[in-house]
Design a protein around this motif. Structure first.
Motif, short mmCIF file in Angstrom:
data_model
loop_
_atom_site.label_atom_id
_atom_site.label_comp_id
_atom_site.label_asym_id
_atom_site.label_seq_id
_atom_site.Cartn_x
_atom_site.Cartn_y
_atom_site.Cartn_z
N VAL A 141 -32.07 12.96 56.73
CA VAL A 141 -32.53 13.62 56.18
C VAL A 141 -33.34 14.15 57.36
O VAL A 141 -33.59 13.60 58.29
CB VAL A 141 -34.24 13.16 55.18
CG1 VAL A 141 -35.41 13.58 55.28
CG2 VAL A 141 -33.65 12.31 54.28
N ILE A 155 -32.97 17.46 51.78
CA ILE A 155 -32.12 16.21 51.46
C ILE A 155 -30.81 16.40 51.86
O ILE A 155 -30.22 17.70 50.51
CB ILE A 155 -32.27 15.43 49.88
CG1 ILE A 155 -33.66 15.22 50.36
CG2 ILE A 155 -31.61 14.26 49.89
CD1 ILE A 155 -34.47 14.26 50.17
N LEU A 186 -34.26 7.19 52.80
CA LEU A 186 -34.15 5.55 51.94
C LEU A 186 -34.24 5.62 50.41
O LEU A 186 -34.81 6.18 50.08
CB LEU A 186 -36.13 5.83 52.57
CG LEU A 186 -36.61 5.42 53.76
CD1 LEU A 186 -38.10 5.43 53.26
CD2 LEU A 186 -35.79 3.99 54.01
N GLU A 190 -41.12 5.93 44.78
CA GLU A 190 -41.81 6.61 45.48
C GLU A 190 -43.47 6.11 44.74
O GLU A 190 -43.28 5.88 43.49
CB GLU A 190 -41.68 8.34 46.00
CG GLU A 190 -40.68 8.58 46.03
CD GLU A 190 -41.01 9.44 47.06
OE1 GLU A 190 -41.43 10.98 46.98
OE2 GLU A 190 -39.46 10.50 46.47
P1 AMP Z 1 -42.25 14.79 52.13
O1 AMP Z 1 -42.51 16.48 52.32
O2 AMP Z 1 -42.22 14.28 53.87
O3 AMP Z 1 -43.21 14.23 51.12
O4 AMP Z 1 -40.56 15.11 51.33
C1 AMP Z 1 -40.96 15.88 50.56
C2 AMP Z 1 -40.19 14.37 49.55
O5 AMP Z 1 -38.42 14.40 49.71
C3 AMP Z 1 -40.71 13.36 49.39
O6 AMP Z 1 -41.63 13.41 48.62
C4 AMP Z 1 -38.72 12.42 49.44
O7 AMP Z 1 -38.83 12.55 47.61
C5 AMP Z 1 -38.16 12.79 50.08
N1 AMP Z 1 -37.82 12.27 51.20
C6 AMP Z 1 -37.86 12.68 52.65
N2 AMP Z 1 -38.56 11.74 53.41
C7 AMP Z 1 -37.50 11.10 52.94
C8 AMP Z 1 -37.06 9.83 53.55
N3 AMP Z 1 -36.49 8.81 54.48
N4 AMP Z 1 -35.75 9.03 52.47
C9 AMP Z 1 -35.54 10.42 51.29
N5 AMP Z 1 -36.50 10.37 50.48
C10 AMP Z 1 -36.94 11.69 51.70
#
Ligand code: AMP
Ligand code: GLY
Length: 421
Positions: A141, A155, A186, A190
């Motif tokens: 990521v 991703i 990860l 969620e």
């Molecule tokens: P964020 O803006 O940080 O919430 O990221 C947007 C979406 O990306 C999240 O709701 C997750 O679905 C996905 N995401 C972010 N970081 C990760 C990670 N380390 N592993 C897996 N999915 C992630």
């Protein structure tokens, strides 16, 4: 008390609607609001990021309390601007808002305080990043550090995806990039967990699961959110204890040590893996559409919650939610999240009469003398509460179908993990 609400989305209409029911609220002003808020508040077309203009207007209209919906004014320091002035602002200050404004700031807090999160690296140049990525395992990521309107997370399935993401970020797609965040992917489910805090104490403010992908079965492009259900199916006492002690409390302590004063909502975005919570992100505001989903099951007067946070007396207040379930389905403009048309009339909207347990919260809508028109990708939020998720969804579907807006589409499977047909 006259209250001002900053923002124009579904979240802000839900806040406006909930506050309009409080006996403590006299008049509401929305900066700038939408068609929905215009029926219960005065919409004011003023740039809420121009704090001095906002202050002048508030003084003139005797607005003495501001609620900030979106993150941008918070990250820009609206709370610090109004400090010591007679207008109270519900929201975290500039230092605290870095929890959303800088993903690297948050990762460093996690590292120093052993807060569970994905492993990560920070790089300062494209070359360094690519060198690391050449020897990495995928998926991985990649994230821009600062605010990116929900678009700064990539991703990446392979090296080419990761290279493109790194190039976009370092080439300035989200503003000048001095650093980039590369983190472990990860795998899990969620969940969003919400609290309110007055800087000393904090209280639970609901849990939810949103559906970010555009297509049914959670497929296709990411959007701002196609719908949501509350509570999350994953929450139990054991998990909640871990979220509080391993993530929330160390973070709030770290913010105080940094000199921050956190009075507001905190959105904790989590990945739950084998019963263990991992922090994905913090947002320093309520979620959208989570807010529209959660507020209809709040029983305590919202204004009491907001003022007790600003006064530092949250520990004296009991916050109650009903036992009901809630589902929100978002009606979007055809084409969203890609190109879509604006200014399409939404006929018969005012003829729809939601029942006591239903709400229609506006997002991208505009009211003119000719009627109500679409004004954004996500247009309306249909919410229903009930004893069970299936009944919520059936009622929401019936209401959306009654509107029958030709320019719109919606997902029919919101809450599919909690509804077994
Ligand atoms: P964020 O803006 O940080 O919430 O990221 C947007 C979406 O990306 C999240 O709701 C997750 O679905 C996905 N995401 C972010 N970081 C990760 C990670 N380390 N592993 C897996 N999915 C992630
Ligand atoms: N529902 C995701 C967000 O508000 O950021």
């Amino acid at each position: 008390m006259n209250v001002g609400i900053i923002g124009s989305g579904g979240r802000e209409h839900a806040i406006c609607h909930t506050l309009s029911k409080s006996k403590k609220v006299s008049k509401i002003f929305c900066f700038p609001g939408n068609a929905g808020t215009s029926f219960i508040a005065q919409n004011v077309n003023l740039d809420p990021n121009d704090f001095s203009e906002l202050e002048k207007y508030c003084i003139k209209k005797e607005v003495n309390f501001l609620v900030v919906g979106p993150e941008k004014p918070l990250v820009n320091g609206i709370v610090d601007y109004f400090k010591g002035k007679p207008i109270r602002v519900f929201g975290p200050d500039k230092i605290s808002s870095k929890l959303e404004g800088s993903k690297i700031f948050t990762k460093k807090i996690c590292q120093r305080n052993n807060i569970p999160t994905s492993r990560f690296k920070i790089y300062e140049s494209l070359n360094e990043t690519l060198h690391f990525l050449k020897n990495s395992l995928f998926p991985i990521v990649i994230k821009a550090d600062g605010l990116a309107s929900g678009k700064g997370v990539y991703i990446c399935k392979n090296f080419n995806d990761a290279k493109m993401a790194s190039e976009e970020i370092f080439n300035g797609k989200f503003g000048i990039a001095e650093q980039i965040l590369v983190e472990e992917f990860l795998d899990g489910e969620e969940m969003s967990y919400f609290i309110v805090t007055d800087g000393k104490n904090y209280k639970f403010f609901g849990s939810a699961q949103d559906h970010k992908r555009v297509g049914e079965g959670d497929t296709g492009k990411n959007t701002g959110g196609m719908g949501c259900y509350s509570p999350s199916r994953l929450l139990n006492d054991h998990l909640e204890f871990k979220i509080k002690t391993k993530i929330i409390e160390p973070t709030l302590n770290a913010i105080s040590e940094h000199g921050g004063d956190y009075k507001g909502f905190l959105y904790i975005g989590l990945m739950i893996k084998n019963g263990e919570p991992f922090l994905i992100e913090f947002n320093v505001r309520m979620g959208d559409p989570e807010c529209q989903t959660i507020l209809p099951i709040l029983k305590t007067d919202l204004m009491d919650i907001l003022t007790s946070c600003c006064d530092g007396t949250l520990n004296k207040l009991k916050i109650n939610f009903s036992e009901s379930k809630s589902i929100c389905v978002v009606l979007c403009s055809n084409g969203y999240p890609e190109k879509f048309e604006n200014n399409i009339e939404i006929q018969d909207l005012e003829q729809l009469k939601p029942l006591e347990n239903q709400n229609i919260f506006h997002a991208g809508t505009l009211k003119t003398e000719e009627g109500i028109f679409s004004n954004g990708g996500r247009v309306l939020n249909f919410v229903s509460t009930s004893d069970d998720f299936l009944a919520c969804r059936v009622e929401v579907m019936n209401l959306i179908k009654k509107l029958n807006w030709k320019n719109g589409y919606f997902r029919r499977d919101i809450g599919h993990k909690v509804i077994k047909l």
